[in-house]
Every structure is written in structure tokens, then in C-alpha cells.
Scaffold this active site. Structure first.
Site, PDB file in Angstrom:
ATOM      1  N   SER A  87      34.220  56.436 -75.093  1.00  0.00           N
ATOM      2  CA  SER A  87      34.720  57.545 -75.846  1.00  0.00           C
ATOM      3  C   SER A  87      35.070  56.994 -77.284  1.00  0.00           C
ATOM      4  O   SER A  87      35.778  55.977 -77.322  1.00  0.00           O
ATOM      5  CB  SER A  87      36.104  58.634 -75.220  1.00  0.00           C
ATOM      6  OG  SER A  87      36.506  59.396 -76.134  1.00  0.00           O
ATOM      7  N   TYR A 100      44.857  58.950 -72.531  1.00  0.00           N
ATOM      8  CA  TYR A 100      43.216  58.924 -72.554  1.00  0.00           C
ATOM      9  C   TYR A 100      42.907  57.985 -73.465  1.00  0.00           C
ATOM     10  O   TYR A 100      42.124  57.041 -73.271  1.00  0.00           O
ATOM     11  CB  TYR A 100      42.834  60.296 -73.178  1.00  0.00           C
ATOM     12  CG  TYR A 100      41.295  60.219 -72.991  1.00  0.00           C
ATOM     13  CD1 TYR A 100      40.456  60.538 -71.771  1.00  0.00           C
ATOM     14  CD2 TYR A 100      40.669  60.409 -74.260  1.00  0.00           C
ATOM     15  CE1 TYR A 100      39.266  60.567 -72.121  1.00  0.00           C
ATOM     16  CE2 TYR A 100      39.387  60.859 -74.349  1.00  0.00           C
ATOM     17  CZ  TYR A 100      38.499  60.874 -73.028  1.00  0.00           C
ATOM     18  OH  TYR A 100      37.203  60.920 -73.078  1.00  0.00           O
ATOM     19  N   LYS A 104      40.285  54.421 -72.601  1.00  0.00           N
ATOM     20  CA  LYS A 104      38.971  54.314 -73.319  1.00  0.00           C
ATOM     21  C   LYS A 104      38.969  52.923 -74.000  1.00  0.00           C
ATOM     22  O   LYS A 104      38.137  52.360 -74.214  1.00  0.00           O
ATOM     23  CB  LYS A 104      38.690  55.473 -74.208  1.00  0.00           C
ATOM     24  CG  LYS A 104      38.422  56.750 -73.247  1.00  0.00           C
ATOM     25  CD  LYS A 104      37.189  56.520 -72.235  1.00  0.00           C
ATOM     26  CE  LYS A 104      37.039  57.775 -71.556  1.00  0.00           C
ATOM     27  NZ  LYS A 104      36.153  57.826 -70.419  1.00  0.00           N
ATOM     28  N   THR A 135      32.079  71.023 -72.034  1.00  0.00           N
ATOM     29  CA  THR A 135      32.254  70.901 -70.861  1.00  0.00           C
ATOM     30  C   THR A 135      33.474  69.802 -70.438  1.00  0.00           C
ATOM     31  O   THR A 135      34.067  69.403 -69.410  1.00  0.00           O
ATOM     32  CB  THR A 135      31.240  70.355 -69.819  1.00  0.00           C
ATOM     33  OG1 THR A 135      30.958  69.299 -70.468  1.00  0.00           O
ATOM     34  CG2 THR A 135      30.056  71.540 -69.966  1.00  0.00           C
TER      35      THR A 135
END
Length: 223
Positions: A87, A100, A104, A135
Site C-alpha cells: 500500500s 495499517y 504495510k 471495495t
């Protein structure tokens, strides 16, 4: 070509999972690590640090476990490709995203190190930013600390992310992985950060600059 669907807990026995696949379909030439989760919210509002840590288990431990299980066979054959969905969060810092972002960044650094230690063994390592689609679970469901949504500063981050970041298509991600798996020219970028919102042909045209100036690498800029 035969198709095999296995639903397994990757962390339970990754070696057995890889073994089962290879018994039925043969050696794994390309491993695509696609699964991941997000978590958005202030760390101080997490009632249990295990929630934060679970993001590391899914986003870091699970793909690294599968890589670990695949490497012996790939090394024996002298070929293989590892493609892990990373990411832009590995390089971009934003509030309420410590779980998060840390996961990553860890993935990107791991792939950089693996590329160095495995160089010359015929295995390419890619950690890619495949784009951002609607999504994604970022800011949705378990991806957000619901208690945190009452905070105006968190609401602003979620709304801004939804308005400005979730604009890419699923086709971009899918096509990116196929291109990376098929085009051997990209192996020069093994271990480097690849953003598939960029033009890959342009990157290839500038490969000498990228390599000589150590671009597309996760590093700390120091005085």
C-alpha cells in the site's frame, strides 16, 4: 488448467497449505499475497491492543509465512515470483492509521531485504500498491474503531479518504498483477516499491535513474 480452491487459516499451517497445493497442481511459480485488513482509529481508544496486533498478523505474518513456505521449492528450481499487495500507506503517514501503516511499511522493508539476500537465486520479490478502490475496508466495518467515528477529526479523515482516494478500478489491480507476473522486464525492480497508478512503461524507461538514485525504496532521509 486445473483449478483448486482451498479455504484455510494461513497462520495455522502455511507449510501444509503450500504442500497440498503443490501435490495437486505442481510447483508454485508465482505466489500472490492478496489478503489484508485495515484498522482506522486512535490507538488510545483501542480497548485491547490485540486488535491493533491482529492487523500485523494478517497483513505481515500471513504473507511472510506463505513466502517462507514457498521459498524452498523456488530455490530448488532457481525461479519464482513473489507478488504481495502492499500500500501507499507504507510511505504516506496519516492519523489514526498506525496499525495499517506499520503493517504495510513492514511488508515493503521485508521485500527489500529479501531481494538482497536472495539475489542471484532467480526469485523476484514485489510489494505493490495496486490502487485504491471503493471495495477497500478502510473506514468501513471492522476496518474502523466504531467508537472513534464519534470524533470529528476521525470523521474528516474517513470522509476525505472516501472522496479522494477510492477512485481506482478492480481491473487496475488485476491487470497490474498479471503484467508483473508476465513481463520479465520488471524483474529489475525486484524489492522496490511499485505504484500501479503510475505508468509501468515510463518506469521501465527510467530504470537506470531509479536504480542509480535508489528510488522506490523505503528509507529514512537523514541529514
Amino acid at each position: 488448467m486445473p483449478t483448486l480452491f482451498l479455504v484455510r487459516d494461513v497462520l495455522s499451517d502455511p507449510v501444509q497449505i503450500i504442500s497440498d497445493v503443490e501435490k495437486r497442481l505442481g510447483p508454485i511459480d508465482i505466489l500472490v499475497n492478496n489478503a489484508g485488513i485495515s484498522r482506522l482509529g486512535p490507538l488510545y481508544l483501542e480497548k485491547n491492543i490485540d486488535i491493533w496486533w491482529h492487523v500485523q498478523e494478517v497483513n505481515v505474518k500471513a504473507p511472510m509465512a506463505l513466502i517462507h513456505a514457498c521459498l524452498p521449492s523456488m530455490m530448488k528450481r532457481g525461479s519464482g515470483k513473489i507478488i504481495t499487495l502492499g500500500s501507499a500507506a507504507a510511505d504516506n503517514s496519516f492519523p489514526f492509521g498506525s496499525a495499517y501503516g506499520a503493517s504495510k511499511a513492514a511488508l515493503q522493508k521485508a521485500h527489500q531485504c529479501l531481494d538482497i539476500e536472495m539475489r542471484g537465486k532467480g526469485i523476484a520479490f514485489y510489494c505493490i500498491h495496486p490502487g485504491e478502490t471503493s471495495t477497500t475496508t478502510m473506514g468501513q466495518g471492522d476496518g474502523v474503531n466504531m467508537e472513534a467515528t464519534a470524533l470529528p477529526e476521525v470523521q474528516r479523515v474517513v470522509m476525505n479518504f472516501a472522496k479522494t482516494a477510492l477512485t481506482d478500478t478492480l481491473a487496475l489491480a488485476a491487470d497490474s498483477i498479471v503484467f508483473l507476473a508476465a513481463d520479465e522486464r520488471m524483474e529489475v525492480f525486484s524489492g522496490r516499491y511499485l505504484d500501479y497508478c503510475q505508468d509501468m512503461e515510463e518506469l521501465l524507461q527510467n530504470k537506470d535513474k531509479i536504480l542509480s538514485e535508489q528510488l522506490n525504496m523505503l528509507s529514512i532521509k537523514r541529514l
